[in-house]
Write a protein that holds these residues in place. Sequence first.
Motif, PDB file in Angstrom:
ATOM      1  N   LEU A  38       0.834  -1.203   0.000  1.00  0.00           N
ATOM      2  CA  LEU A  38       0.000   0.000   0.000  1.00  0.00           C
ATOM      3  C   LEU A  38       0.867   1.251   0.000  1.00  0.00           C
ATOM      4  O   LEU A  38       0.575   2.211  -0.724  1.00  0.00           O
ATOM      5  N   GLU A  39       1.913   1.246   0.803  1.00  0.00           N
ATOM      6  CA  GLU A  39       2.818   2.396   0.824  1.00  0.00           C
ATOM      7  C   GLU A  39       3.462   2.616  -0.540  1.00  0.00           C
ATOM      8  O   GLU A  39       3.590   3.747  -1.006  1.00  0.00           O
ATOM      9  N   ARG A  40       3.856   1.536  -1.183  1.00  0.00           N
ATOM     10  CA  ARG A  40       4.470   1.649  -2.511  1.00  0.00           C
ATOM     11  C   ARG A  40       3.461   2.166  -3.532  1.00  0.00           C
ATOM     12  O   ARG A  40       3.797   2.998  -4.374  1.00  0.00           O
ATOM     13  N   SER A  41       2.225   1.694  -3.460  1.00  0.00           N
ATOM     14  CA  SER A  41       1.207   2.201  -4.392  1.00  0.00           C
ATOM     15  C   SER A  41       1.001   3.697  -4.162  1.00  0.00           C
ATOM     16  O   SER A  41       0.838   4.460  -5.109  1.00  0.00           O
ATOM     17  N   HIS A  42       1.044   4.113  -2.909  1.00  0.00           N
ATOM     18  CA  HIS A  42       0.892   5.530  -2.586  1.00  0.00           C
ATOM     19  C   HIS A  42       2.027   6.352  -3.188  1.00  0.00           C
ATOM     20  O   HIS A  42       1.792   7.403  -3.781  1.00  0.00           O
ATOM     21  N   ILE A  43       3.243   5.878  -3.053  1.00  0.00           N
ATOM     22  CA  ILE A  43       4.399   6.609  -3.589  1.00  0.00           C
ATOM     23  C   ILE A  43       4.299   6.727  -5.107  1.00  0.00           C
ATOM     24  O   ILE A  43       4.511   7.798  -5.679  1.00  0.00           O
ATOM     25  N   ILE A  44       3.963   5.629  -5.763  1.00  0.00           N
ATOM     26  CA  ILE A  44       3.866   5.644  -7.231  1.00  0.00           C
ATOM     27  C   ILE A  44       2.757   6.577  -7.705  1.00  0.00           C
ATOM     28  O   ILE A  44       2.919   7.317  -8.669  1.00  0.00           O
ATOM     29  N   GLY A  45       1.628   6.555  -7.020  1.00  0.00           N
ATOM     30  CA  GLY A  45       0.471   7.332  -7.464  1.00  0.00           C
ATOM     31  C   GLY A  45       0.352   8.713  -6.854  1.00  0.00           C
ATOM     32  O   GLY A  45      -0.599   9.435  -7.128  1.00  0.00           O
ATOM     33  N   GLU A  51      -5.263   7.944  -8.395  1.00  0.00           N
ATOM     34  CA  GLU A  51      -4.472   6.881  -7.782  1.00  0.00           C
ATOM     35  C   GLU A  51      -4.076   7.249  -6.336  1.00  0.00           C
ATOM     36  O   GLU A  51      -4.115   6.392  -5.448  1.00  0.00           O
ATOM     37  N   HIS A  52      -3.731   8.500  -6.127  1.00  0.00           N
ATOM     38  CA  HIS A  52      -3.340   8.952  -4.792  1.00  0.00           C
ATOM     39  C   HIS A  52      -4.503   8.805  -3.815  1.00  0.00           C
ATOM     40  O   HIS A  52      -4.356   8.240  -2.725  1.00  0.00           O
TER      41      HIS A  52
END
Length: 88
Positions: A38-45, A51-52
């Motif tokens: 989840l943290e990685r998805s947050h960073i990417i988006g 996405e954020h």
Amino acid sequence: MTFNLKIPKPLKLAYLAELKSYRYSLKHKDFNKAWYHLERSHIIGQLYPIEHTYSHLLMLRFGLMQKNTKEVFGQIIRLLVGGWKSFI
């Protein structure tokens, strides 16, 4: 000023891969790894509003599942005041 309305395809693929890994880890009750994804998805988006915001919604849901009031409160605040920053 630049408005980031649409995530580029390579980042979208990486974002979706993190969400898939999150769901897999959650299904197998590996909560530490689920949070990591989840943290990685947050960073990417982070620079893209859809996405954020979706990452923060998932983080809120995860906090509720874990009964983590600090995380739930933090995600509510982020959803209320942080989403607009993704546009710029």
